[in-house]
Design a protein around this motif. Structure first.
Motif, PDB file in Angstrom:
ATOM      1  N   GLU A 187       0.898  -0.963   0.114  1.00 39.56           N
ATOM      2  CA  GLU A 187       0.071  -0.090  -0.117  1.00 39.56           C
ATOM      3  C   GLU A 187       1.013   1.270   0.023  1.00 39.56           C
ATOM      4  O   GLU A 187       2.092   1.120   0.324  1.00 39.56           O
ATOM      5  N   GLY A 188       0.145   2.374  -0.464  1.00 37.29           N
ATOM      6  CA  GLY A 188       1.161   3.592  -0.409  1.00 37.29           C
ATOM      7  C   GLY A 188       2.129   3.519  -1.074  1.00 37.29           C
ATOM      8  O   GLY A 188       2.372   2.975  -2.101  1.00 37.29           O
ATOM      9  N   LEU A 189       3.533   4.397  -0.843  1.00 38.13           N
ATOM     10  CA  LEU A 189       4.522   4.375  -1.388  1.00 38.13           C
ATOM     11  C   LEU A 189       5.116   3.075  -1.547  1.00 38.13           C
ATOM     12  O   LEU A 189       5.996   2.700  -2.344  1.00 38.13           O
ATOM     13  N   GLY A 190       4.987   2.325  -0.176  1.00 36.65           N
ATOM     14  CA  GLY A 190       5.754   0.928  -0.328  1.00 36.65           C
ATOM     15  C   GLY A 190       5.271   0.041  -1.423  1.00 36.65           C
ATOM     16  O   GLY A 190       6.215  -0.583  -1.936  1.00 36.65           O
ATOM     17  N   ASN A 244      19.797   5.009  -7.247  1.00 38.23           N
ATOM     18  CA  ASN A 244      18.423   5.110  -7.717  1.00 38.23           C
ATOM     19  C   ASN A 244      17.665   4.647  -6.574  1.00 38.23           C
ATOM     20  O   ASN A 244      16.625   5.261  -6.196  1.00 38.23           O
ATOM     21  N   ALA A 245      17.946   3.248  -5.999  1.00 41.04           N
ATOM     22  CA  ALA A 245      17.328   2.787  -5.038  1.00 41.04           C
ATOM     23  C   ALA A 245      17.283   3.720  -3.832  1.00 41.04           C
ATOM     24  O   ALA A 245      16.233   3.743  -3.278  1.00 41.04           O
ATOM     25  N   LEU A 246      18.533   4.354  -3.449  1.00 44.51           N
ATOM     26  CA  LEU A 246      18.625   5.111  -2.255  1.00 44.51           C
ATOM     27  C   LEU A 246      17.514   6.313  -2.462  1.00 44.51           C
ATOM     28  O   LEU A 246      16.960   6.886  -1.543  1.00 44.51           O
ATOM     29  N   ASP A 247      17.613   6.880  -3.673  1.00 42.54           N
ATOM     30  CA  ASP A 247      16.410   8.014  -4.004  1.00 42.54           C
ATOM     31  C   ASP A 247      15.184   7.470  -3.705  1.00 42.54           C
ATOM     32  O   ASP A 247      14.323   8.310  -3.139  1.00 42.54           O
ATOM     33  N   THR A 272      14.692   7.471  -0.106  1.00 48.36           N
ATOM     34  CA  THR A 272      14.678   8.928   0.625  1.00 48.36           C
ATOM     35  C   THR A 272      13.152   9.299   0.140  1.00 48.36           C
ATOM     36  O   THR A 272      12.619   9.883   1.063  1.00 48.36           O
ATOM     37  N   THR A 273      12.762   9.098  -0.919  1.00 47.39           N
ATOM     38  CA  THR A 273      11.216   9.443  -0.970  1.00 47.39           C
ATOM     39  C   THR A 273      10.326   8.912  -0.183  1.00 47.39           C
ATOM     40  O   THR A 273       9.206   9.435   0.393  1.00 47.39           O
ATOM     41  N   LEU A 274      10.376   7.435   0.180  1.00 49.08           N
ATOM     42  CA  LEU A 274       9.736   6.880   1.172  1.00 49.08           C
ATOM     43  C   LEU A 274       9.565   7.299   2.553  1.00 49.08           C
ATOM     44  O   LEU A 274       8.566   7.580   3.062  1.00 49.08           O
ATOM     45  N   PHE A 275      10.810   7.564   3.014  1.00 49.72           N
ATOM     46  CA  PHE A 275      10.605   7.811   4.204  1.00 49.72           C
ATOM     47  C   PHE A 275      10.677   9.360   4.366  1.00 49.72           C
ATOM     48  O   PHE A 275      10.173   9.806   5.425  1.00 49.72           O
ATOM     49  N   ASN A 276      10.678  10.041   3.389  1.00 51.60           N
ATOM     50  CA  ASN A 276      10.353  11.645   3.522  1.00 51.60           C
ATOM     51  C   ASN A 276       9.072  11.604   3.512  1.00 51.60           C
ATOM     52  O   ASN A 276       8.268  12.509   4.419  1.00 51.60           O
ATOM     53  N   GLY A 277       8.320  10.616   2.944  1.00 52.84           N
ATOM     54  CA  GLY A 277       6.740  10.634   2.950  1.00 52.84           C
ATOM     55  C   GLY A 277       6.142  10.230   4.434  1.00 52.84           C
ATOM     56  O   GLY A 277       5.268  10.960   5.045  1.00 52.84           O
TER      57      GLY A 277
END
Length: 337
Positions: free
Chosen positions: A160-163, A191-194, A197-202
């Protein structure tokens, strides 16, 4: 215990243990030392564990398949270690239980969680399991390390969500470790780390929206401002403070609380962006001075000096030595779990 050494660009560094004693030694010798414990009911029983790893630059990508056991990162082991790293765990099969910072995350297939090797943690697997671990220094995650302390040992559902968007990509890394070699492999894991970053920023945005921590809100805004303006040579404590209606003294106090300075944080992030660009095969023909200017370094001589101080080589030498060694990313220790 058997170890497959690096023999070429298609080789994955592999450790195979056929007893818990061998596995415990392998864990203890991992990049971040850990203590392994067998469950009481399984002591003396047959055990099999495998670690398959790629080490690309500062990033370890490790697939782990093993039987039930627990690993602990204790204060004593932390005191003997150097460096501060995050580990991102993606459960591939079976289940795992992660405990850190007084939180507990129970992970099923596809679920993700992050933890910090500079603080104690415990991982327990009650049955046979398979997991993927990405380990990387704090600086490679474009989020404040102190803010990440709010989301360690937090289950991120993979459905679900960004995950749901990011987990499948990371799962495919585990299935294709052989493809992660050289500069292109390094680019792929960055790219995976980017995405991480997006995931945990959310996740941090959700915490901020609930009003849990106004201090975190301000730090998050400052961090986002710095990231958005890294290429601006005029970026400075004064401009950052003015943009957030705080005094420069208050800004410096905020960064002192997290063990750094404003200038050091900006310089470190700029250098990391330059380092990544220098290793990017797509940018192999771009002049070093153009890469430096892209990230706010307008004085070529100054950039060369601080880059050498940070990475032990000149920008040009660093680029040449890494782009000429496509298979060099697999050597070195694995990260453990």
């Amino acid at each position: 215990m058997t170890v497959a050494a690096d023999t070429g660009p298609a080789t994955v560094h592999t450790v195979v243990a056929d007893s818990f004693q061998e596995w415990s030694r392998a864990i203890s010798a991992s990049f971040v030392p850990l203590l392994a414990k067998a469950p009481e009911h399984a002591k003396g029983a047959p055990f099999h564990g495998t670690m398959r790893a790629r080490v690309l630059g500062q990033i370890s990508v490790v697939e782990i398949t093993a039987g039930p056991h627990t690993v602990l990162r204790t204060p004593e082991l932390i005191a003997k270690s150097t460096g501060r790293f995050f580990k991102l765990s993606i459960q591939l099969s079976g289940s795992g239980r992660l405990v850190q910072d007084e939180r507990e995350a129970v992970l099923g297939p596809g679920d993700l969680a992050i933890y910090d090797t500079s603080r104690p943690y415990q991982l327990t697997f009650d049955d046979d399991f398979r997991t993927l671990v990405l380990m990387f220094p704090h600086v490679l995650l474009d989020l404040p390390a102190e803010a990440m302390g709010h989301v360690t040992a937090l289950r991120i559902p993979g459905d679900e969500g960004l995950g749901e968007l990011i987990s499948p990509f990371l799962v495919r890394l585990a299935d294709n470790l052989e493809a992660l070699s050289g500069a292109n492999g390094l680019r792929l894991v960055h790219n995976a780390l980017d995405l991480v970053t997006t995931l945990f920023n959310g996740e941090l945005d959700q915490l901020i929206e609930t009003g849990r921590d106004p201090h975190l809100l301000l730090l998050g805004r400052i961090h986002d401002h710095i990231e958005a303006n890294l290429g601006d040579p005029e970026l400075s404590p004064g401009t950052i403070a003015a943009a957030h209606y705080v005094s420069t003294r208050h800004l410096h106090d905020l960064f002192q609380e997290i063990g750094t300075t404003v200038a050091a944080s900006i310089r470190q992030r700029r250098l990391e962006r330059c380092r990544r660009d220098l290793l990017d095969p797509v940018l192999a023909d771009r002049p070093v001075t153009a890469i430096a200017a892209r990230w706010g370094f307008t004085d070529a001589a100054h950039f060369s000096r601080i880059f050498r101080a940070a990475f032990g080589n000149s920008p040009t030498g660093y680029r040449n030595s890494h782009l000429r060694e496509p298979s060099s990313g697999t050597k070195g220790p694995t990260s453990g779990i």
